[in-house]
Write an enzyme that holds these catalytic residues in place. Structure first.
Site, PDB file in Angstrom:
ATOM      1  N   LYS A 266       7.028   3.486  -6.801  1.00  0.00           N
ATOM      2  CA  LYS A 266       5.889   4.298  -6.357  1.00  0.00           C
ATOM      3  C   LYS A 266       5.605   5.441  -7.327  1.00  0.00           C
ATOM      4  O   LYS A 266       4.452   5.860  -7.481  1.00  0.00           O
ATOM      5  CB  LYS A 266       6.141   4.809  -4.939  1.00  0.00           C
ATOM      6  CG  LYS A 266       6.077   3.671  -3.927  1.00  0.00           C
ATOM      7  CD  LYS A 266       6.430   4.095  -2.514  1.00  0.00           C
ATOM      8  CE  LYS A 266       6.307   2.886  -1.574  1.00  0.00           C
ATOM      9  NZ  LYS A 266       6.678   3.196  -0.192  1.00  0.00           N
TER      10      LYS A 266
ATOM     11  N   SER B 196       5.218   4.356   5.105  1.00  0.00           N
ATOM     12  CA  SER B 196       5.520   5.322   4.040  1.00  0.00           C
ATOM     13  C   SER B 196       4.371   6.245   3.653  1.00  0.00           C
ATOM     14  O   SER B 196       4.555   7.162   2.863  1.00  0.00           O
ATOM     15  CB  SER B 196       6.027   4.589   2.789  1.00  0.00           C
ATOM     16  OG  SER B 196       5.035   3.748   2.252  1.00  0.00           O
TER      17      SER B 196
END
Length: 314
Positions: A247, A202
């Site tokens: 996140k 990611s």
């Protein structure tokens, strides 16, 4: 739970030179730990904290194999980010496709016990491919139940194993393996990573932006603290990730000014299972609203959109 936001310069150098420009590109992490009773109680009482079974998190693999799989994802992410950044900057670069790493073999696959974690599949029926997408498209067109041979490298030895085409959970035909590209980058530009202890794909978008900014001698940061998430493909597209909301929390706590997040439609198969499924962008916007943060949530579908945004804003 939310992990942290980390300056890309702490894990990446270009041509062995220190990047001293103001501002930073930051990749964000989700912290995963095996829960104690105290942690479970904390998670139940704390927003933006999620609980899942060990099997759901690791896919049933041991902790060691789970970390190993995430390292393969990280390796592919680094190579693709380097290739994409140097390509966008007009530098000479080549991405050599060496096959696909085997990450798992489904229970109903006829290759169960024949293909193993970390094997590299180099071909199918004697054919070679330029990407995992090409490989998957080829096997998807084969007849259900038909015999198929797979060429592979296992423990340094070249082998060939045979099985049959099965129907995958998504309704397509395949051989029933989880995979990620096994690649190698060739370029005169020296891009070095040190990501020990960090895994997964990611951080790809943020790696790409940092490398591009350095080799293109362009200060896109303009003193800003830029965070973001998203995988990176060799064509520059930004892929979805897990834990978008968590996140956002990591980025906001770090004081980031901007947060880039993938903005791709939810696929039909996911919507069938969960009609309320959200895009990464929708998850991020929802989390940002809960936090009441001033951090700008910026949706992107490819790396060029992120570059254009940074160029056009201050």
């Amino acid at each position: 739970m939310p992990g942290g936001a980390y300056d890309v310069r702490s894990v990446l150098t270009v041509n062995k030179k220190a990047d001293k420009d103001k501002g930073s590109y930051n990749f964000v992490a989700v912290s995963v730990s095996q829960a104690t009773l105290a942690q479970l109680i904390y998670a139940w009482l704390t927003p933006h904290t999620e609980i899942s079974t060990a099997a759901a998190t690791t896919g049933g693999y041991s902790n060691e194999d789970y970390m190993r799989i995430n390292q393969y994802y990280m390796e592919t992410s680094q190579n693709t980010a380097t290739y994409q950044a140097l390509t966008l900057a007009g530098k000479d670069v080549k991405l050599d496709y060496q096959g696909v790493y085997v990450l798992n073999v489904t229970k109903n696959s006829t290759f169960k016990g024949l293909l193993h974690l970390a094997d590299t599949v180099t071909g199918v029926n004697g054919k070679t491919f330029k990407s995992s997408q090409e490989l998957m498209a080829y096997v998807a067109d084969l007849d259900l139940g038909s015999k198929v041979t797979v060429q592979e490298i296992s423990n340094g030895k070249t082998k060939e194993v045979s099985g049959k085409i099965i129907e995958l959970p998504n309704g397509k035909n395949g051989i029933g393996i989880g995979l990620v590209d096994h690649t190698k980058v060739s370029s005169d530009v020296d891009v070095t990573f040190d990501t020990s202890g960090v895994g997964g794909p990611s951080a790809g978008l943020m790696f790409t932006l940092d490398i591009y900014d350095q080799v293109n001698n362009e200060d896109l940061r303009k003193g800003r603290k830029i965070a973001g998430t998203g995988t990176i493909q060799s064509d520059g597209s930004v892929g979805d990730i897990g834990g978008a909301g968590l996140k956002v929390v990591s980025a906001a706590k770090s004081g980031a000014d901007i947060f880039f997040v993938p903005n791709n439609p939810v696929d039909k198969e996911t919507l069938k299972k969960d009609p309320d499924a959200k895009t990464n962008y929708e998850e991020a916007k929802e989390a940002a609203k809960d936090l009441d943060t001033d951090m700008k949530i910026v949706p992107v579908k490819n790396v060029q959109e992120a570059i254009d945004y940074l160029r056009s804003t201050n």
